[in-house]
Design a protein around this motif. Structure first.
Motif, PDB file in Angstrom:
ATOM      1  N   SER A 111     -88.930 -33.945 -16.129  1.00 52.37           N
ATOM      2  CA  SER A 111     -87.834 -32.900 -16.223  1.00 52.37           C
ATOM      3  C   SER A 111     -87.947 -32.059 -17.301  1.00 52.37           C
ATOM      4  CB  SER A 111     -86.340 -33.575 -16.207  1.00 52.37           C
ATOM      5  OG  SER A 111     -86.279 -34.462 -17.432  1.00 52.37           O
ATOM      6  N   TYR A 112     -88.486 -32.728 -18.480  1.00 51.05           N
ATOM      7  CA  TYR A 112     -88.586 -31.906 -19.753  1.00 51.05           C
ATOM      8  C   TYR A 112     -89.795 -30.891 -19.842  1.00 51.05           C
ATOM      9  CZ  TYR A 112     -92.061 -35.126 -21.341  1.00 51.05           C
ATOM     10  OH  TYR A 112     -93.119 -35.931 -21.709  1.00 51.05           O
ATOM     11  N   GLU A 113     -90.749 -31.080 -18.665  1.00 53.75           N
ATOM     12  CA  GLU A 113     -91.994 -30.225 -18.544  1.00 53.75           C
ATOM     13  C   GLU A 113     -91.768 -29.234 -17.443  1.00 53.75           C
ATOM     14  OE1 GLU A 113     -95.818 -32.581 -20.151  1.00 53.75           O
ATOM     15  OE2 GLU A 113     -94.861 -33.547 -18.455  1.00 53.75           O
ATOM     16  N   ARG A 114     -90.800 -29.368 -16.724  1.00 55.39           N
ATOM     17  CA  ARG A 114     -90.841 -28.603 -15.404  1.00 55.39           C
ATOM     18  C   ARG A 114     -90.582 -27.079 -15.553  1.00 55.39           C
ATOM     19  NH1 ARG A 114     -87.178 -33.076 -11.885  1.00 55.39           N
ATOM     20  NH2 ARG A 114     -88.615 -34.503 -11.513  1.00 55.39           N
ATOM     21  N   ILE A 115     -91.232 -26.411 -14.863  1.00 61.26           N
ATOM     22  CA  ILE A 115     -90.918 -24.841 -15.146  1.00 61.26           C
ATOM     23  C   ILE A 115     -90.167 -24.186 -14.071  1.00 61.26           C
ATOM     24  CG2 ILE A 115     -92.153 -22.843 -14.849  1.00 61.26           C
ATOM     25  CD1 ILE A 115     -94.833 -24.418 -15.580  1.00 61.26           C
ATOM     26  N   TYR A 116     -88.970 -23.619 -14.558  1.00 57.65           N
ATOM     27  CA  TYR A 116     -88.042 -23.067 -13.786  1.00 57.65           C
ATOM     28  C   TYR A 116     -88.645 -22.086 -12.985  1.00 57.65           C
ATOM     29  CZ  TYR A 116     -83.949 -20.456 -12.061  1.00 57.65           C
ATOM     30  OH  TYR A 116     -82.823 -19.736 -11.457  1.00 57.65           O
ATOM     31  N   ILE A 117     -88.324 -21.801 -11.624  1.00 55.83           N
ATOM     32  CA  ILE A 117     -88.979 -20.852 -11.045  1.00 55.83           C
ATOM     33  C   ILE A 117     -87.871 -19.984 -10.344  1.00 55.83           C
ATOM     34  CG2 ILE A 117     -90.308 -19.719  -9.230  1.00 55.83           C
ATOM     35  CD1 ILE A 117     -92.052 -22.489  -9.453  1.00 55.83           C
ATOM     36  N   TRP A 118     -87.428 -18.603 -10.942  1.00 61.69           N
ATOM     37  CA  TRP A 118     -86.448 -18.108 -10.712  1.00 61.69           C
ATOM     38  C   TRP A 118     -86.312 -17.434  -9.134  1.00 61.69           C
ATOM     39  CZ3 TRP A 118     -86.917 -13.226  -9.450  1.00 61.69           C
ATOM     40  CH2 TRP A 118     -88.122 -12.472  -9.770  1.00 61.69           C
ATOM     41  N   TRP A 119     -87.260 -17.164  -8.821  1.00 57.26           N
ATOM     42  CA  TRP A 119     -87.380 -16.433  -7.412  1.00 57.26           C
ATOM     43  C   TRP A 119     -87.571 -17.752  -6.296  1.00 57.26           C
ATOM     44  CZ3 TRP A 119     -92.277 -18.473  -5.670  1.00 57.26           C
ATOM     45  CH2 TRP A 119     -93.109 -18.714  -6.456  1.00 57.26           C
ATOM     46  N   LEU A 120     -87.784 -19.161  -6.871  1.00 57.52           N
ATOM     47  CA  LEU A 120     -88.125 -19.869  -5.694  1.00 57.52           C
ATOM     48  C   LEU A 120     -87.135 -20.054  -4.451  1.00 57.52           C
ATOM     49  CD1 LEU A 120     -89.585 -22.391  -4.611  1.00 57.52           C
ATOM     50  CD2 LEU A 120     -88.548 -23.810  -6.166  1.00 57.52           C
ATOM     51  N   ASP A 121     -85.782 -20.058  -4.766  1.00 54.17           N
ATOM     52  CA  ASP A 121     -84.856 -20.437  -3.519  1.00 54.17           C
ATOM     53  C   ASP A 121     -84.794 -19.151  -2.614  1.00 54.17           C
ATOM     54  OD1 ASP A 121     -84.182 -22.886  -4.818  1.00 54.17           O
ATOM     55  OD2 ASP A 121     -82.064 -22.326  -5.014  1.00 54.17           O
ATOM     56  N   VAL A 122     -84.990 -17.974  -3.195  1.00 53.17           N
ATOM     57  CA  VAL A 122     -85.088 -16.669  -2.539  1.00 53.17           C
ATOM     58  C   VAL A 122     -86.032 -16.728  -1.755  1.00 53.17           C
ATOM     59  CG1 VAL A 122     -85.035 -14.130  -2.528  1.00 53.17           C
ATOM     60  CG2 VAL A 122     -83.577 -15.304  -4.099  1.00 53.17           C
ATOM     61  N   ALA A 123     -87.446 -17.214  -2.288  1.00 47.91           N
ATOM     62  CA  ALA A 123     -88.440 -17.276  -1.466  1.00 47.91           C
ATOM     63  C   ALA A 123     -88.593 -18.210  -0.271  1.00 47.91           C
ATOM     64  CB  ALA A 123     -89.870 -17.557  -2.496  1.00 47.91           C
ATOM     65  N   ILE A 124     -87.847 -19.173  -0.339  1.00 48.76           N
ATOM     66  CA  ILE A 124     -87.582 -20.282   0.545  1.00 48.76           C
ATOM     67  C   ILE A 124     -86.767 -19.728   1.672  1.00 48.76           C
ATOM     68  CG2 ILE A 124     -86.665 -22.479   1.217  1.00 48.76           C
ATOM     69  CD1 ILE A 124     -87.334 -23.418  -1.454  1.00 48.76           C
ATOM     70  N   GLN A 125     -85.579 -19.007   1.397  1.00 52.19           N
ATOM     71  CA  GLN A 125     -84.546 -18.531   2.226  1.00 52.19           C
ATOM     72  C   GLN A 125     -85.139 -17.385   3.015  1.00 52.19           C
ATOM     73  OE1 GLN A 125     -81.639 -17.410  -0.564  1.00 52.19           O
ATOM     74  NE2 GLN A 125     -81.001 -19.476  -1.071  1.00 52.19           N
ATOM     75  N   ASN A 126     -86.335 -16.627   2.476  1.00 54.03           N
ATOM     76  CA  ASN A 126     -87.000 -15.541   3.177  1.00 54.03           C
ATOM     77  C   ASN A 126     -88.347 -16.291   3.829  1.00 54.03           C
ATOM     78  OD1 ASN A 126     -85.794 -12.606   2.707  1.00 54.03           O
ATOM     79  ND2 ASN A 126     -85.471 -13.939   0.874  1.00 54.03           N
ATOM     80  N   HIS A 127     -88.381 -17.519   3.942  1.00 51.73           N
ATOM     81  CA  HIS A 127     -89.264 -18.215   4.724  1.00 51.73           C
ATOM     82  C   HIS A 127     -91.007 -17.830   4.003  1.00 51.73           C
ATOM     83  CE1 HIS A 127     -90.204 -20.042   8.871  1.00 51.73           C
ATOM     84  NE2 HIS A 127     -90.482 -20.894   8.093  1.00 51.73           N
ATOM     85  N   PHE A 128     -90.939 -17.217   2.609  1.00 51.01           N
ATOM     86  CA  PHE A 128     -92.414 -17.293   2.425  1.00 51.01           C
ATOM     87  C   PHE A 128     -92.982 -18.336   1.720  1.00 51.01           C
ATOM     88  CE2 PHE A 128     -90.624 -12.571   1.772  1.00 51.01           C
ATOM     89  CZ  PHE A 128     -91.360 -12.194   2.924  1.00 51.01           C
ATOM     90  N   VAL A 129     -91.951 -19.405   1.380  1.00 51.62           N
ATOM     91  CA  VAL A 129     -92.193 -20.437   0.742  1.00 51.62           C
ATOM     92  C   VAL A 129     -91.685 -21.730   1.780  1.00 51.62           C
ATOM     93  CG1 VAL A 129     -92.261 -22.419  -1.084  1.00 51.62           C
ATOM     94  CG2 VAL A 129     -92.560 -19.697  -1.584  1.00 51.62           C
ATOM     95  N   PRO A 130     -92.375 -22.898   1.887  1.00 53.18           N
ATOM     96  CA  PRO A 130     -91.755 -23.840   2.680  1.00 53.18           C
ATOM     97  C   PRO A 130     -90.632 -24.760   2.031  1.00 53.18           C
ATOM     98  CG  PRO A 130     -93.966 -24.571   1.974  1.00 53.18           C
ATOM     99  CD  PRO A 130     -93.787 -23.194   1.604  1.00 53.18           C
ATOM    100  N   ALA A 131     -89.683 -25.015   2.911  1.00 54.54           N
ATOM    101  CA  ALA A 131     -88.459 -25.750   2.531  1.00 54.54           C
ATOM    102  C   ALA A 131     -88.852 -26.990   1.787  1.00 54.54           C
ATOM    103  CB  ALA A 131     -87.407 -25.776   3.615  1.00 54.54           C
TER     104      ALA A 131
END
Length: 298
Positions: A101-121
């Protein structure tokens, strides 16, 4: 989503250097030719030689170093950030879900990209409503041109001509191929021995008559390896050892670790069940059926 972000999401594979730029928040697609990067949030252009560019580049170099270290651990071999390419979705999943958890990178666009189907769920199923997730599944996404793709292309062994169901559906398959003779052999061994092994307990899953074995744990692999090759008697004979295992002096020691000779380093290495479980989580990802299975059993 900005045009610059959509451009990098059109790429199915990323080099780790490019991935580091994107994770830092910039598109480097114009860097080599025009000496500039574009900030993904607001399309601001940063030119090489400016203080803003230098700060962005420092972020990129730190992330690139982290990515190279992590992927070297996964592959058990050095990686080149300017040459080695990996599936974009696998990189996004790795930095989101695969690290402490302390090394993970927060990707601010991830949920929007999933919702727009550009990234798998499967990277974050919580980004979608249950009804949308049920319709799309876990592994589909839109490739450039609007073509629907699935992240994992399972080999279907047999289909029923009447109902189209897979006779035996695998629950996991390769996400990243390791390097090095022993690990290449071990990954092939796991696929051959577990991927299409139908467990006695079957969970009803849509799309298959029977499902294969879930991704095994390190202890299961070690025990199966021992039973098949290192136990004398009905289950195996030492004389049946594959030549590679003989060459690499593969054996299980008194601490239940798998030991092997790393020829490039000319030294013996040990792999505990816990370390192997961690490695398998990087090598293999669930298929669409695998995510259904996981959701049903947790």
């Amino acid at each position: 989503m900005t045009p610059a972000l959509l451009e990098v999401l059109k790429l199915d594979t990323w080099k780790l250097g490019l991935a580091a730029w994107v994770l830092a928040g910039y598109s480097p697609l114009l860097l080599k030719e025009h000496g500039k990067v574009i900030r993904l949030k607001n399309e601001k252009i940063l030119f090489r030689g400016t203080s803003e560019f230098s700060k962005a580049e420092q972020q990129q170099l730190e992330l690139q170093s982290l990515l190279c270290r992590k992927y070297s651990e996964i592959l058990d071999a050095p990686v080149n950030p300017k040459k080695d390419q990996f599936l974009r979705n696998q990189i996004v999943d790795e930095v989101t879900n695969g690290w402490a958890s302390y090394e993970r990178i927060y990707i601010w666009w991830l949920d929007v990209a999933i919702q727009n189907h550009f990234v798998p769920a499967y990277i974050n199923p919580e980004a979608l409503q249950e009804s949308v997730l049920a319709e799309r599944g876990f592994t589909t996404y839109l490739a450039p041109g609007g073509k629907l793709k699935a992240q994992f292309e399972s080999i279907i062994r047999k289909k029923d001509a009447l109902d189209g169901e897979v006779e035996l559906g695998p629950l996991f398959e390769i996400a990243v191929s390791p390097r090095g003779e022993f690990y290449e052999w071990l990954q092939s061994f796991i696929l051959a021995e577990f991927q299409y092994l139908a467990p006695k307990t079957q969970i009803p899953l849509g799309g298959c008559k029977k499902h294969g074995h879930p991704r095994p744990k390190g202890k299961q692999v070690r025990n199966h390896l021992t039973d098949k090759y290192f136990n004398n008697g009905a289950n195996g004979k030492l004389s049946d050892l594959p030549s590679l295992l003989v060459e690499l002096d593969v054996h299980v020691d008194g601490n239940s670790c798998i030991c092997y000779l790393n020829e490039s380093l000319d030294e013996h290495k040990k792999l505990s069940p816990a370390e192997l479980t961690e490695r398998l989580s990087k090598w293999f990802k669930p298929t669409e059926l695998g995510y259904q299975y996981k959701k049903t059993t947790t």
